[in-house]
Design an enzyme around this catalytic site. Structure first.
Site, PDB file in Angstrom:
ATOM      1  N   TYR A  39      -1.804  59.349  53.461  1.00 41.89           N
ATOM      2  CA  TYR A  39      -1.942  59.094  54.897  1.00 41.89           C
ATOM      3  C   TYR A  39      -1.171  57.834  55.297  1.00 41.89           C
ATOM      4  O   TYR A  39      -0.380  57.842  56.247  1.00 41.89           O
ATOM      5  CB  TYR A  39      -3.415  58.954  55.281  1.00 41.89           C
ATOM      6  CG  TYR A  39      -3.614  58.701  56.756  1.00 41.89           C
ATOM      7  CD1 TYR A  39      -3.464  59.733  57.672  1.00 41.89           C
ATOM      8  CD2 TYR A  39      -3.921  57.429  57.231  1.00 41.89           C
ATOM      9  CE1 TYR A  39      -3.620  59.508  59.035  1.00 41.89           C
ATOM     10  CE2 TYR A  39      -4.077  57.197  58.590  1.00 41.89           C
ATOM     11  CZ  TYR A  39      -3.926  58.237  59.489  1.00 41.89           C
ATOM     12  OH  TYR A  39      -4.076  58.002  60.836  1.00 41.89           O
ATOM     13  N   ASP A  46       1.053  76.540  64.681  1.00 43.45           N
ATOM     14  CA  ASP A  46       0.870  75.990  63.338  1.00 43.45           C
ATOM     15  C   ASP A  46       2.076  75.100  63.061  1.00 43.45           C
ATOM     16  O   ASP A  46       3.178  75.598  62.806  1.00 43.45           O
ATOM     17  CB  ASP A  46       0.783  77.119  62.315  1.00 43.45           C
ATOM     18  CG  ASP A  46       0.554  76.621  60.891  1.00 43.45           C
ATOM     19  OD1 ASP A  46       0.696  75.401  60.651  1.00 43.45           O
ATOM     20  OD2 ASP A  46       0.237  77.447  60.017  1.00 43.45           O
ATOM     21  N   VAL A  47       1.877  73.802  63.116  1.00 41.63           N
ATOM     22  CA  VAL A  47       3.011  72.883  63.030  1.00 41.63           C
ATOM     23  C   VAL A  47       3.575  72.767  61.616  1.00 41.63           C
ATOM     24  O   VAL A  47       4.576  72.083  61.409  1.00 41.63           O
ATOM     25  CB  VAL A  47       2.653  71.481  63.579  1.00 41.63           C
ATOM     26  CG1 VAL A  47       2.253  71.558  65.040  1.00 41.63           C
ATOM     27  CG2 VAL A  47       1.584  70.811  62.734  1.00 41.63           C
TER      28      VAL A  47
END
Length: 252
Positions: A164, A72-73
């Site tokens: 984003y 899980d980054v």
């Protein structure tokens, strides 16, 4: 792993003997990149947030021990644990990323903004912090970060979310920042894909691409090819560059 100049010139894209860590390996670009890197001879350490049982089975083996380690980054402790378990890494491909679709007028926008910055910006920085010092100490290495055409254009589509585009702009800056500190031993570069046929653009309207010089979505393997190139001996004089791979959607 040392090789003569003559050998390198005859095999500039050979990755035999290289151990490469690839994040976001279960997604479209990640899978295509893993397959290509394995075909070119690399030994892979693959990671994504959930196990992908079929991923390793599809890779060329030839005696190499490819591994998948779930991570899980969003959790720096898991990144540190993965990097400690990965062994000596010759190239690091930081492909993991998210594309939240909320707009800044939506209630979820603050949470999505934080998630985009955590996964798209902070996580690759943590991977590089963990692995770059040993690469420099060994005298060689490659780091490839995945940016986006959105960092140049503000988004390919009118509805492209701010978080984003902003996160990928930060990635492009990180390429240059790290490249100055990592060279000459380690070469840091980036890839900026355009709209690519993956789950990330599942809701996109293909008609928006009609005005492009190459009027279609990119294929995942078309992003994987330049990623592999930047990991290879053939990219030995490329440093601090983000290569645009977008079918002409953005030219500079």
């Amino acid at each position: 792993m040392a090789a003569s100049a003559a050998a390198l010139s005859s095999r500039p894209y050979d990755l035999t003997g290289k151990r490469i860590l690839l994040t976001g390996a279960a997604g479209g670009i990640g899978r295509a990149t893993a397959s290509l890197l394995a075909d070119l001879g690399a030994e892979l350490v693959l990671t994504d947030r959930v196990a992908a049982p079929d991923l390793l089975a599809g890779l060329a083996g030839n005696g190499r021990s490819h591994r998948f380690i779930a991570c899980d980054v969003t959790l720096p402790s898991q990144i540190a644990s993965l990097c400690a378990d990965a062994g000596a890494i010759d190239a690091l491909v930081l492909n993991a990323g998210i594309f939240p679709t909320s707009q800044w007028t939506d209630d979820a926008w603050d949470d999505d903004f934080e998630a985009a910055m955590t996964i798209n910006v902070r996580a690759p920085a943590h991977f590089a912090r963990a692995l770059l010092p040993a690469m420099k100490a060994r005298g060689s290495g490659r780091i490839v970060l995945l940016g986006s055409v959105a960092a140049h254009t503000g988004g390919t589509y009118a509805h492209s979310p701010l978080h984003y585009a902003a996160s990928k702009g930060a990635v492009h800056t990180m390429v240059r920042w790290m490249a100055r500190r990592a060279a000459p031993e380690v070469l840091v570069n980036g890839i900026a894909p355009g709209s690519t046929d993956t789950a990330m653009v599942a809701t996109a309207d293909p008609s928006a691409l009609k005005a492009m010089p190459v009027p279609r979505f990119g294929r995942p393997e078309e992003i994987a090819w330049p990623i592999a190139f930047l990991c290879s001996p053939g990219a030995s004089f490329i440093c601090g560059t983000t290569i645009d791979v977008n079918g002409g959607a953005y030219m500079r």
